[in-house]
Write a protein that holds these residues in place. Structure first.
Motif, PDB file in Angstrom:
ATOM      1  N   GLY A 101      40.910  47.578  42.500  1.00 64.93           N
ATOM      2  CA  GLY A 101      40.174  47.918  41.475  1.00 64.93           C
ATOM      3  C   GLY A 101      39.630  49.257  41.338  1.00 64.93           C
ATOM      4  O   GLY A 101      39.693  49.957  40.426  1.00 64.93           O
ATOM      5  N   MET A 102      39.008  49.401  42.493  1.00 61.50           N
ATOM      6  CA  MET A 102      38.226  50.923  42.329  1.00 61.50           C
ATOM      7  C   MET A 102      39.239  51.988  42.709  1.00 61.50           C
ATOM      8  O   MET A 102      39.205  53.033  41.759  1.00 61.50           O
ATOM      9  CB  MET A 102      37.584  50.936  43.886  1.00 61.50           C
ATOM     10  CG  MET A 102      36.293  49.894  43.905  1.00 61.50           C
ATOM     11  SD  MET A 102      34.961  50.578  45.351  1.00 61.50           S
ATOM     12  CE  MET A 102      36.033  49.748  46.542  1.00 61.50           C
ATOM     13  N   ALA A 132      46.594  35.729  49.640  1.00 57.67           N
ATOM     14  CA  ALA A 132      45.401  36.664  49.515  1.00 57.67           C
ATOM     15  C   ALA A 132      46.157  38.095  48.663  1.00 57.67           C
ATOM     16  O   ALA A 132      45.372  38.741  47.846  1.00 57.67           O
ATOM     17  CB  ALA A 132      44.987  36.985  50.698  1.00 57.67           C
ATOM     18  N   MET A 133      47.184  38.604  49.029  1.00 57.15           N
ATOM     19  CA  MET A 133      47.876  39.835  48.315  1.00 57.15           C
ATOM     20  C   MET A 133      48.121  39.359  46.904  1.00 57.15           C
ATOM     21  O   MET A 133      47.636  40.176  45.990  1.00 57.15           O
ATOM     22  CB  MET A 133      49.185  39.907  49.058  1.00 57.15           C
ATOM     23  CG  MET A 133      49.065  40.728  50.163  1.00 57.15           C
ATOM     24  SD  MET A 133      47.958  42.343  50.300  1.00 57.15           S
ATOM     25  CE  MET A 133      49.090  43.189  49.076  1.00 57.15           C
ATOM     26  N   ALA A 134      48.302  38.098  46.371  1.00 58.27           N
ATOM     27  CA  ALA A 134      48.683  37.954  44.934  1.00 58.27           C
ATOM     28  C   ALA A 134      47.367  37.889  44.478  1.00 58.27           C
ATOM     29  O   ALA A 134      47.296  38.342  43.196  1.00 58.27           O
ATOM     30  CB  ALA A 134      49.481  36.646  44.899  1.00 58.27           C
ATOM     31  N   ILE A 135      46.356  37.073  45.118  1.00 60.12           N
ATOM     32  CA  ILE A 135      45.129  37.074  44.308  1.00 60.12           C
ATOM     33  C   ILE A 135      44.356  38.561  44.109  1.00 60.12           C
ATOM     34  O   ILE A 135      43.963  38.866  43.172  1.00 60.12           O
ATOM     35  CB  ILE A 135      44.236  35.988  45.064  1.00 60.12           C
ATOM     36  CG1 ILE A 135      44.886  34.606  44.710  1.00 60.12           C
ATOM     37  CG2 ILE A 135      42.996  36.308  44.594  1.00 60.12           C
ATOM     38  CD1 ILE A 135      43.875  33.784  45.750  1.00 60.12           C
ATOM     39  N   GLY A 136      44.661  39.161  45.165  1.00 55.72           N
ATOM     40  CA  GLY A 136      44.115  40.480  45.125  1.00 55.72           C
ATOM     41  C   GLY A 136      44.688  41.412  44.400  1.00 55.72           C
ATOM     42  O   GLY A 136      43.870  42.324  43.618  1.00 55.72           O
ATOM     43  N   VAL A 137      45.755  41.421  44.118  1.00 54.20           N
ATOM     44  CA  VAL A 137      46.716  42.218  43.129  1.00 54.20           C
ATOM     45  C   VAL A 137      46.043  42.006  41.857  1.00 54.20           C
ATOM     46  O   VAL A 137      45.986  42.721  40.616  1.00 54.20           O
ATOM     47  CB  VAL A 137      48.122  41.956  43.198  1.00 54.20           C
ATOM     48  CG1 VAL A 137      48.876  42.807  41.911  1.00 54.20           C
ATOM     49  CG2 VAL A 137      48.492  42.915  44.371  1.00 54.20           C
ATOM     50  N   VAL A 138      46.046  40.637  41.172  1.00 50.33           N
ATOM     51  CA  VAL A 138      45.617  40.192  40.188  1.00 50.33           C
ATOM     52  C   VAL A 138      44.133  40.384  39.844  1.00 50.33           C
ATOM     53  O   VAL A 138      43.743  40.953  38.693  1.00 50.33           O
ATOM     54  CB  VAL A 138      45.893  38.523  39.916  1.00 50.33           C
ATOM     55  CG1 VAL A 138      45.352  38.053  38.454  1.00 50.33           C
ATOM     56  CG2 VAL A 138      47.253  38.362  40.048  1.00 50.33           C
ATOM     57  N   SER A 139      43.259  40.072  40.484  1.00 50.95           N
ATOM     58  CA  SER A 139      42.021  40.232  40.603  1.00 50.95           C
ATOM     59  C   SER A 139      41.595  41.740  40.363  1.00 50.95           C
ATOM     60  O   SER A 139      40.528  42.117  39.875  1.00 50.95           O
ATOM     61  CB  SER A 139      41.157  39.448  41.635  1.00 50.95           C
ATOM     62  OG  SER A 139      41.221  40.270  42.959  1.00 50.95           O
ATOM     63  N   GLY A 140      42.433  42.434  40.985  1.00 53.82           N
ATOM     64  CA  GLY A 140      42.192  43.983  41.130  1.00 53.82           C
ATOM     65  C   GLY A 140      42.363  44.495  39.515  1.00 53.82           C
ATOM     66  O   GLY A 140      41.721  45.516  39.120  1.00 53.82           O
ATOM     67  N   ALA A 141      43.182  44.016  38.745  1.00 56.46           N
ATOM     68  CA  ALA A 141      43.405  44.338  37.548  1.00 56.46           C
ATOM     69  C   ALA A 141      42.191  44.150  36.700  1.00 56.46           C
ATOM     70  O   ALA A 141      41.589  44.861  35.791  1.00 56.46           O
ATOM     71  CB  ALA A 141      44.626  43.747  36.837  1.00 56.46           C
ATOM     72  N   TYR A 142      41.454  43.026  36.985  1.00 54.70           N
ATOM     73  CA  TYR A 142      40.338  42.790  36.334  1.00 54.70           C
ATOM     74  C   TYR A 142      39.139  43.513  36.648  1.00 54.70           C
ATOM     75  O   TYR A 142      38.175  43.972  36.000  1.00 54.70           O
ATOM     76  CB  TYR A 142      39.935  41.185  36.433  1.00 54.70           C
ATOM     77  CG  TYR A 142      40.852  40.377  35.434  1.00 54.70           C
ATOM     78  CD1 TYR A 142      40.642  40.323  34.320  1.00 54.70           C
ATOM     79  CD2 TYR A 142      42.069  39.926  36.058  1.00 54.70           C
ATOM     80  CE1 TYR A 142      41.579  39.253  33.505  1.00 54.70           C
ATOM     81  CE2 TYR A 142      42.929  38.992  35.682  1.00 54.70           C
ATOM     82  CZ  TYR A 142      42.636  38.775  34.050  1.00 54.70           C
ATOM     83  OH  TYR A 142      43.580  38.110  33.420  1.00 54.70           O
ATOM     84  N   GLN A 143      39.087  43.808  37.990  1.00 54.14           N
ATOM     85  CA  GLN A 143      37.875  44.437  38.623  1.00 54.14           C
ATOM     86  C   GLN A 143      38.175  46.007  38.198  1.00 54.14           C
ATOM     87  O   GLN A 143      36.966  46.479  38.048  1.00 54.14           O
ATOM     88  CB  GLN A 143      37.993  44.432  40.144  1.00 54.14           C
ATOM     89  CG  GLN A 143      37.647  42.953  40.658  1.00 54.14           C
ATOM     90  CD  GLN A 143      37.253  42.879  42.045  1.00 54.14           C
ATOM     91  OE1 GLN A 143      36.586  43.611  42.781  1.00 54.14           O
ATOM     92  NE2 GLN A 143      38.226  42.051  42.845  1.00 54.14           N
ATOM     93  N   ALA A 144      39.367  46.565  38.078  1.00 55.01           N
ATOM     94  CA  ALA A 144      39.525  47.846  37.561  1.00 55.01           C
ATOM     95  C   ALA A 144      38.753  48.043  36.371  1.00 55.01           C
ATOM     96  O   ALA A 144      38.119  48.992  35.939  1.00 55.01           O
ATOM     97  CB  ALA A 144      40.814  48.194  37.453  1.00 55.01           C
ATOM     98  N   GLU A 145      38.522  47.057  35.344  1.00 50.06           N
ATOM     99  CA  GLU A 145      38.058  47.290  33.920  1.00 50.06           C
ATOM    100  C   GLU A 145      36.609  47.236  34.167  1.00 50.06           C
ATOM    101  O   GLU A 145      35.682  47.829  33.321  1.00 50.06           O
ATOM    102  CB  GLU A 145      38.782  46.251  32.947  1.00 50.06           C
ATOM    103  CG  GLU A 145      40.049  46.522  32.686  1.00 50.06           C
ATOM    104  CD  GLU A 145      40.258  47.719  31.995  1.00 50.06           C
ATOM    105  OE1 GLU A 145      39.632  48.201  31.280  1.00 50.06           O
ATOM    106  OE2 GLU A 145      41.295  48.544  32.526  1.00 50.06           O
TER     107      GLU A 145
END
Length: 238
Positions: A41-42, A108-121
């Motif tokens: 996300g960052m 963990a990787m799948a959750i990380g990639v998906v949650s990263g899209a939301y955390q980016a915003e």
């Protein structure tokens, strides 16, 4: 009630230890996914705020695709795609048959990639909420980009990001239940196993729901405490 505590107890024949162990796995995979998501996300937020058009387009594509594709599909793609790659590599070294990808790492990787899209915003919105005057003053004072980020941008952006990150964490916690489809014995999967073994699905799924709720309440309180601490000395509008 006594029968319930016997079933969910810690004596012989009780499922208490198994349910708590599965709860720990749920917490571990959720924390790992959330941590990876924070990194993604960052990086994505930094790319979307950069002056380079190609980076902005890449970040926009990442957030658009990952927020638009079902989370379960992402998990399947990571698991079966990763397994296919590992299987091919294994065949090069003499392995036979199908080689499964590590389910914890895959989840963990799948959750990380998906949650990263939301955390980016969340991160992007937090940075945009900052006072531009302070950043310009830091530039005029001669601060370099890294020093500006460490002393001006990061501490203040965190104040705005914490509530949004708390919401993303709740989503990550619920997404962790989807990892059971690839064989990880987390809380939801353990409840399914217990329900199938004892023919008491309501008891196990009710217990799983209570455990999820406890995690949610405790983590929600932690995020509220972090937000209150970050906002100390900040005057709120009445």
């Amino acid at each position: 009630m006594g029968a319930y505590f016997d079933l969910m107890g810690f004596a012989d024949g009780g499922w208490g230890v198994d349910m708590l162990r599965a709860t720990a796995v749920t917490l571990a995979v959720a924390l790992a996914g959330f941590g990876l998501g924070s990194l993604f996300g960052m990086l994505s937020a930094a790319a979307s705020l950069s002056q380079i058009p190609s980076l902005r387009h890449l970040a926009d594509g990442y957030t658009t695709v990952l927020r638009g594709v079902p989370d379960l599909l992402v998990i399947y793609l990571f698991y079966f795609g990763g397994s296919a790659v590992i299987t091919q590599l294994g065949h090069l070294f003499g392995a036979q048959g199908f080689v499964s990808a590590p389910v914890f790492l895959t989840g963990a990787m799948a959750i990380g990639v998906v949650s990263g899209a939301y955390q980016a915003e969340v991160f992007r919105g937090a940075v945009l909420a900052l006072s531009r005057g302070e950043i310009e003053a830091a530039k005029a004072y001669g601060m370099g980009a890294f020093l500006r980020f460490r002393r001006i941008i990061l501490p203040q952006a965190a104040r705005f990001a914490i509530p949004g990150l708390g919401n993303v964490w709740q989503l990550v916690l619920k997404e962790s239940a989807l990892i059971s489809v690839v064989g990880l014995v987390e809380l939801m999967r353990q409840a399914q196993i217990g329900a199938g073994s004892t023919r008491k699905p309501f008891t196990f799924f009710l217990t799983a729901g209570v455990l999820y709720l406890v995690i949610s309440l405790v983590s929600g309180a932690a995020f509220r405490a972090a937000e209150a601490r970050a906002m100390r000395g900040i005057r709120r509008a009445s």
